[in-house]
Each structure stands twice: as structure tokens, then as C-alpha cells.
Design an enzyme around this catalytic site. Structure first.
Site, PDB file in Angstrom:
ATOM      1  N   LYS A 131      -1.684 -70.620 -69.152  1.00 50.24           N
ATOM      2  CA  LYS A 131      -1.030 -71.933 -69.042  1.00 50.24           C
ATOM      3  C   LYS A 131      -0.810 -72.378 -67.599  1.00 50.24           C
ATOM      4  CE  LYS A 131       3.365 -69.866 -70.324  1.00 50.24           C
ATOM      5  NZ  LYS A 131       2.751 -68.532 -70.560  1.00 50.24           N
ATOM      6  N   THR A 132      -0.610 -71.435 -66.696  1.00 48.74           N
ATOM      7  CA  THR A 132      -0.439 -71.854 -65.297  1.00 48.74           C
ATOM      8  C   THR A 132      -1.738 -72.458 -64.779  1.00 48.74           C
ATOM      9  OG1 THR A 132       1.227 -70.169 -64.892  1.00 48.74           O
ATOM     10  CG2 THR A 132       0.140 -71.063 -62.967  1.00 48.74           C
TER      11      THR A 132
ATOM     12  N   GLU B 213       4.150 -76.938 -67.267  1.00 46.61           N
ATOM     13  CA  GLU B 213       3.838 -75.690 -67.960  1.00 46.61           C
ATOM     14  C   GLU B 213       5.066 -75.324 -68.786  1.00 46.61           C
ATOM     15  OE1 GLU B 213       2.739 -72.482 -65.336  1.00 46.61           O
ATOM     16  OE2 GLU B 213       3.459 -70.982 -66.767  1.00 46.61           O
TER      17      GLU B 213
END
Ligand code: EPU
Length: 784
Positions: free
Chosen positions: A147-148, A192
Site C-alpha cells: 500500500k505504501t 494510505e
């Protein structure tokens, strides 16, 4: 506007209730984005909290923060106006109008306690981020893995697409400038979403991009169903489109139910489909289709198939926001990694050092697969397990995750604010990997030794990976910095020479004790040796020369800088010319004695009994059988501190008992000894006498030869004997029973033990006989 504090008062009884309070979101949003206040952040150094601090400063608030550590991020934020405290003090709550805290902060934190008792508005990090997002059109990127990278990629593509997005991602992103940014101009806010603590349900975004859902964070969730519940709520609260990875069964099952969905992946059913993926060294290219229509080819400069997946999600989202496909692909091509996401720390033809945040077995497998596809000779991995709870819950999966690595070094668990779980350590994972029949795994419980452990096993062609969400990357960074120097040293000594990092000096001393040499270098020629001297001088690197290591005691912390071992090549040559024998500094004195015998030259037989090399023999004017080195030396050749060579005759040299000052700052290259013609039988007799003396008076066990110089009044061995100290010991270091001036290593003795025993002997000799013993062995290096 004043946030009502009754809710806070209610929360005081049950602190974790903050989560359920969704009704305060509009008020909090206004408070944070349309007004200016004094806000305190508890745990501000954390990656998520520092991003929030950045946003709040940009929004015009007076922001203070506390943490028990300082980081480069807190330094940067202080320059932007953060008032930072390296301690959590109750008074921070008093001055703030609102307090935000990280999930890593314990309930008994003094700021939290004070804020609760005086009814101060108190919010969790995700609540604050969700409230800030409320002022924009929110996009949340969520999932267990990637996700980052994906949220950074989304923010980058939206930015390049001219949408001026604000962003909030969980790591430093070089291509975005910072981990969080508030852009007044744009409508979108890309964040995020962190699923680890349930706060994902705080978000009410316009769009959500869901990457994958599986068992994780079992410290917080009882099971997968509980995790899915949180994702289901997020999906439910998404007002616009849910973009989801159709190839991940849990994600597809959960997201498919939403009213507006856009799927992506490799599956034929995907709305945005990738195919014909070609993975290259550090990137990939693939074709993209939208509902059957070919959009074109995309190129990525971040490695691995998992990133193709992530990029498909971004392409789907950006396309739905009407950014043209060619603009999307142009910005994807430019996208660089977030920090700690397959981040290259060192690259050369011989070595590649890469750091990655992977800490879940699925991520480790993906990262190792990517690393393997790069095609280096071996894959050497250092892994720091993250959290005791994850180590325990997923230990079996960890056991199978390292199949692609040739060598694995596991260190201890990074606790991340968790208390230890009895019986759960790095060894737990090592055991599982061994059970899985992997033969290249080792446990290194000392984190600060991991770079040495891995560095010492390096071979040309290795790709070294550091993996974990804690601080293992610092070990790779130390290794990378040392490798830069190591490779310069290698260039000096050339193909024939040898350079090793962190070589244990216990392997190179006859006493078999001693910590590592930061750089172990074996030049094979005088010219390489001279160049090494000049390099160390230019780089201000300490340099130490070691021969056979027979009269040397290296402390347990080893030797910093370059340890030169002139060995092989020029240094081992022995040439006889008439009565003269010229031997390189790396030749053994014993070999000189036998070369003399072969040429029927006598007078050097005593050298048979000296375990050292010519260089060491010269340096300390070694002796035996009543003779000493310089009695036989005609001339020596040496290098000075600038690397220039000199030759000096014996009569130009100042020599003492066991001391030769010239070589304290200069470096021996070779020596010419003089023998006298003698009958072979006489030579053999003297050689036998020497052997016999050694055999009968000296121990065969591991030792450094005589420890003390002989005082003028009595031989040191005799003195120790008379003092009744033979066979006395400290740990595994023991005074020999055979000869009182030898300390022997009974197995795994440490330098500290040998030194303690030396001190004991010295103090008894001083006290009982008034004799000040002086060590003959050279004591070097740093204590541990
Ligand atoms: N002695 C004792 N008890 C002992 C040891 C020795 O009474 O436990 C007596 C011996 O019987 C002898 C005298 O002490 O009367 C001297 O001993 P030794 O002949 O063994 O000679 P050393 O002076 O102890 C020197 C060198 C050795 C070298 C030998 C043999 C020094 C400090 N040592 O030992 O060199 O091998 O002569 O030639 O000069 C070294 O430098 O590392 C080394 C081992």
C-alpha cells in the site's frame, strides 16, 4: 470552533472507545482544516505520525510533538516549525487544545492520562487523517501488502496528471518530496490506510483502492473474519468507486458486493487487465486492456510482478479519474520506489545490496522472487522478524518463505511496542526454516553484529537483501558503506589479492582469540602494499599489519580500519644467494631455517622454533635458543608511511631486546639474513636441539608464545612458576602447566579472559616479588 469534550470524558473510562465515535468527524474536520489551533502529537517520530505533523503544520496549526526517539524526520519537522520534546510530559496535554496519539502509545502514557482526566479532545492518528481527508475528495489505498508503494504511485500519477493532489503515505517517498503534503489547489487527497489497528474504518473516502486481504496483524485481530469486517466497513463507507484486485480471492469476494466497482488484475474478467508481462532487472513492461479494449503498453522502473499488479490498480483509478492513458504511462515510467521498498543501497558488477520492508511471509516470497529474477549468483538475506505476535502466528509460513535465498541470517524480533512472548525469538523462525530443509540458515541474535555476520560471508556475485519492518536496514547501510571502501581496497590488490569484510581475527592468531578486522586485506606485491599505505593515509583509515598472528593478542571488539596481511606472491619468496638468504615478510621463519639448511648454511637453526613470519620476527626482534633475529640480519627492505621503499643495512638500524622501533611506523617487505657455511649434519643437530627444546619445554596447545618479556633478574616463566600460578585460569584462558610464560586457550577463550589472567599474574608478581612484568605479546584492538 470548540470540540465538545463530553465525548472525551466518556472515553476516559474506556480509552479505546475513541474509535467508535464517528459523529465527531465533521467537527474534527473543520477544526483541523478550516481553523488554527495548538495540537500535540504523542509519538510524533513514527512514520505515520510524522506525516500527520507535516500536514498539520502546512494547515497552519501550532504543532508540538513528543517521542522517546529523535529521527531525521523529527529534525526535518522541527525546521518546519514543530516544537519537539524527547520525553512525554503531562504538561504537553495542558497547553494543547487537541491531542492526537499513535497506536504504539500505551494507555498509561502521562500525556494521554492527563488529557483524559481533564477532558481534553483526544483522537487517534487515523481519526485525524480521516478528518483531514473529509475536506477533500478522499482516495484510500488499503491492503496488507504494497500500500505504501501504491499510494505513492497514485499520488505521483495524479500529480503528473495535473490534479494537484494532497497525499499521506507511510514512508519517505523521494519522488513525492515528503511522506505527506497538503495541496491547497487540488481536490483529491490520497491516503494510505493502515489496517493494522482497525482504524481503517475511520475513513469515508470517495474512492477506495483495495490491493489484497489476508491474515495479518493477529496481535490485534482474532482471525481473518475480523479483518474482513474492517475492510467491509471501509468499502461500505466508500461513496464512489471501489477499485479492487480481482486476482486476490478474499478481496474479490468482499469488494464484489459493492454497488460501484472496478476490478483490475491478470484475470480475464478484470475491467483493467494486464497481460504479456515482461520482467526485467529492475522493472517490467506489460500490456493493458480496458474491458477488452487495448489501451497500450506500460513500463515500470520498479521491480517485480507484484508491482505490475499495484500499477494496474493505479492505472484503473487514474483512468476512472479521466487521466489519459499516455499521461499515466509516462508518469509510471518515471516512478521511483518509496524508501525501503526494494531500495538499492549499493550496486556494482560484483555486489548488489537491496533493502526491503517485507515482513510478512507473502511479502518475503514476492521480494525474494523479484531478487532472484535479477540473476545474480547467490541471494544472501538478512531478516529481522517484526513483532512477537506475528512471529508466533505465522512461524510456519515464515519457514517456507525463504526457499529462494541461498543464505539466510535471522536476527531477533523487533518488538514494535509489544511485550515479549516467552519462547518466541528469531530462533523460532530459524527452527522452522531448518524443518523446511533449508541448509543455509543461521541465527544471529545480536542485531548490531548482523552486518558483520553477513559481510564476512560475501562472495563476488552476491545480492544481499535486508528484510523487515524494524531497523535491520541500518545493518545493510553499515555494510554498504564498508563495501564501498572494501571494493576500493579490492581494486588496489587486484584479482590475485584478497579482501574480506569483518574477518574474525581469531582465525588469524595462534592464540585463536580476537574480534573481527573491519577490512582484511591480503596484498600479493610490494606495489599493492605501497598503494594500500597511501590509500589508508588519504582516507584517514587506521592500518595495522599482521603476519602469522603468533605474538598477538587482539581484543574481542576487533580492529577498526584496514588489517593488512602481506601473504603469498612477493611476500612468500625465499632466495638464496651465496651466504645470503632473502625472504619476504610473509615467509615463515621456520622456512628460512630450512632454506638455509638446504643451502648448507648454519646459524639460522633457532628460527625453526619461532612460529611467526619474517615481518613479525623483525618487528619484535624475536628470539629463541639464546639467539635473536637481528643477529642474523644483513639488511632489510621496508615501506615508509608514504609507501616509499627503502633498503637499510644492519649497521644503520637501532635494535633492542624484543623491540625494533623502525617498524613501529614503517612496514617490512623483506629481509636478507646471513648464514655461515656449515656441515649438514651439524645443522641437523642444532635443528633437532631446537625441536627438542620446544617439545619438552613448551606447550603444544593454542598460545601466543611467551606472554611476558623476561625481566633482567629472572626468566618470566620461572617467576610465574615460582609464584605457583601455573595452571591458574580465568574462564578458558589458563597458564600452561608446561611453561609458566605461556597462556593457553582451552577452547573458546575470549581476549577479555586472557587479559584478566595477565593482570592477575602481573599483580601477584608486583605484590610478592616487587617485579613489574611487561608483556611481550602485542595487545591491539578494541574491547567489546
Ligand atoms: N622455567 C621454569 N619454569 C617454567 C618455565 C621456565 O623454571 O615454567 C625456567 C627454565 O627451566 C629455564 C628458564 O626458566 O631455566 C628459561 O626458560 P626457557 O629456557 O624456556 O626460556 P624462556 O626465556 O622462557 C625464551 C624465549 C622463547 C623461546 C625460548 C627457547 C623469551 C621471553 N622467550 O623463553 O620465545 O622459544 O627462549 O629458546 O625470551 C617467544 O618469544 O614467544 C618465545 C616463546
Amino acid at each position: 470552533m470548540k470540540l465538545t469534550s463530553e465525548a472525551t470524558a466518556a472515553r476516559a473510562k474506556s480509552p479505546r472507545k475513541e474509535l467508535r465515535r464517528r459523529d465527531s468527524l465533521p467537527d474534527l474536520s473543520r477544526f483541523l482544516t478550516a481553523e488554527q489551533h495548538r495540537i500535540h502529537l504523542v509519538g510524533v517520530a513514527g512514520s505515520g505520525m510524522s506525516g500527520l505533523a507535516g500536514l498539520l503544520i502546512e494547515l497552519g496549526h501550532a504543532v508540538s510533538g513528543s517521542d522517546k526517539v529523535t529521527t531525521t524526520e523529527t529534525d526535518r519537522l522541527q525546521r518546519l516549525g514543530l516544537r519537539f520534546h524527547e520525553q512525554h510530559l503531562a504538561e504537553h496535554a495542558d497547553v494543547a487544545e487537541l491531542v492526537v496519539f499513535s497506536s504504539a502509545i500505551k494507555d498509561d502514557n502521562p500525556i494521554l492520562l492527563t488529557a483524559r482526566s481533564c477532558g481534553k479532545p483526544l483522537f487517534r492518528r487515523a481519526e485525524a487523517v480521516a478528518a483531514i481527508m473529509q475536506a477533500k475528495r478522499g482516495i484510500v489505498v488499503a491492503g496488507m501488502h504494497g500500500k505504501t508503494t501504491t499510494s505513492a504511485m497514485t499520488a505521483h500519477v495524479l500529480r503528473e496528471g495535473g490534479l494537484h493532489p494532497s497525499h499521506y503515505v507511510g514512508a519517505e517517498i523521494p519522488i513525492l518530496g515528503t511522506n505527506a503534503y497538503w495541496n491547497q489547489r487540488g481536490e483529491y487527497f490520497v491516503a494510505e490506510g493502515d489496517e493494522s489497528d482497525g482504524t481503517l474504518r475511520c475513513f469515508r473516502p470517495e474512492h477506495a483502492l483495495i490491493l489484497n486481504i489476508e491474515e495479518e496483524h493477529l496481535d490485534f485481530y482474532p482471525d481473518l473474519a475480523a479483518i474482513e469486517k474492517v475492510f467491509a466497513q471501509l468499502i461500505d463507507q466508500t461513496s464512489g468507486s471501489v477499485l479492487y484486485n480481482i486476482d486476490d480471492p478474499n478481496t474479490a469476494r468482499l469488494c464484489g458486493k459493492h454497488k460501484r466497482t472496478v476490478s483490475y488484475g491478470f484475470s480475464e474478467q478484470a475491467d483493467y487487465r494486464g497481460s504479456e508481462v515482461e520482467l526485467r532487472n529492475f522493472g517490467s513492461s506489460f500490456l493493458v486492456f480496458r474491458r477488452g479494449e487495448k489501451l497500450g503498453q506500460a513500463t515500470l522502473n520498479v521491480p517485480g510482478e507484484h508491482n505490475v499488479h499495484n500499477a494496474l490498480g493505479v492505472i484503473a483509478l487514474a483512468s476512472e479519474l479521466s487521466i489519459p492513458f499516455d499521461k499515466i504511462t509516462a508518469s509510471l515510467r518515471k516512478f521511483e520506489h518509496a524508501r525501503r521498498r526494494f531500495e538499492i543501497k549499493y550496486a556494482s558488477d560484483r555486489f548488489l545490496l537491496v533493502d526491503d520492508y517485507a515482513h510478512h511471509p507473502t511479502e518475503i516470497c514476492a521480494t525474494l522472487r523479484t531478487a532472484k529474477s535479477i540473476g545474480r549468483r547467490r541471494l544472501v538475506t538478512m531478516f529481522q522478524p517484526h513483532r512477537f505476535s506475528r512471529t508466533k502466528a505465522l512461524c510456519r509460513e515464515f519457514g517456507c518463505a525463504f526457499d529462494d535465498a541461498d543464505q539466510v541470517v535471522i536476527t531477533d524480533v523487533y518488538p514494535a511496542s509489544e511485550p515479549p512472548i516467552p519462547g518466541i525469538t528469531g530462533q523460532t523462525i530459524v527452527d522452522e526454516i531448518v524443518r523446511h530443509a533449508h541448509h543455509g540458515v543461521a541465527y544471529q541474535p545480536q542485531l548490531q553484529s548482523v552486518h558483520r555476520h553477513v559481510g564476512n560471508m560475501l562472495e563476488a556475485g552476491d545480492l544481499v537483501l535486508s528484510l523487515g519492518a524494524g531497523n535491520i536496514h541500518e545493518q545493510l547501510e553499515i555494510l554498504a558503506a564498508d563495501l564501498v571502501i572494501g571494493e576500493k581496497l579490492k581494486a588496489i590488490v587486484g584479482e590475485e589479492g584478497e579482501v574480506r569484510l569483518y574477518e574474525p581475527l581469531a582465525n588469524h592468531t595462534t592464540l585463536r582469540v580476537g574480534g573481527p578486522a573491519q577490512f582484511w586485506v591480503e596484498p600479493r606485491s610490494e606495489q599493492a602494499f605501497a598503494e594500500l599505505i597511501r590509500f589508508c593515509d588519504d582516507e584517514h583509515l587506521p592500518m595495522f599489519v599482521i603476519g602469522r598472528g603468533s605474538n598477538l593478542l587482539v581484543r574481542d571488539g576487533g580492529i577498526r580500519g584496514v588489517v593488512v596481511h602481506p601473504h603469498g606472491g612477493d611476500f612468500e619468496k625465499i632466495e638464496v644467494n651465496g651466504c645470503e638468504i632473502t625472504a619476504g615478510a610473509g615467509a615463515k621463519l621456520r622456512q628460512v631455517a630450512y632454506a638455509a639448511r638446504a643451502a648448507n648454511l648454519g646459524g639460522l637453526e633457532w628460527m625453526e622454533g619461532i612460529p611467526g613470519m619474517v615481518g613479525g620476527g623483525l618487528r619484535m626482534n624475536a628470539g629463541a635458543m639464546g639467539a635473536q633475529t637481528f643477529e642474523n640480519v644483513t639488511r632489510i627492505r621496508y615501506l615508509d608511511a608514504e609507501g616509499n621503499s627503502h633498503v637499510k643495512d644492519r649497521n644503520e638500524l637501532e635494535v633492542f631486546y624484543r623491540r625494533f622501533p623502525l617498524l613501529e611506523r614503517n612496514f617490512a617487505v623483506s629481509a636478507t639474513f646471513c648464514g655461515q657455511p656449515a656441515e649438514r649434519a651439524k645443522i641437523d643437530l642444532r635443528l633437532r636441539e631446537s625441536q627438542e627444546k620446544r617439545r619438552t619445554t613448551q606447550p603444544a596447545a593454542k598460545s601466543a608464545g611467551c606472554i611476558f618479556k623476561n625481566p633482567a633478574t629472572i626468566p618470566a616463566g620461572k617467576l610465574v612458576d615460582e609464584l605457583g600460578l601455573k595452571n591458574s585460569r580465568v574462564g578458558n584462558a589458563r597458564v600452561s602447566r608446561v611453561h609458566g610464560n605461556f597462556i593457553v586457550n582451552d577452547g573458546n577463550a575470549t581476549a577479555a579472559e586472557v587479559l584478566a589472567l595477565i593482570d592477575d599474574i602481573k599483580s601477584v608478581a608486583r605484590k610478592k616479588r616487587g617485579i613489574e612484568l611487561e608483556t611481550e605479546v602485542e595487545i591491539v584492538g578494541e574491547s567489546e
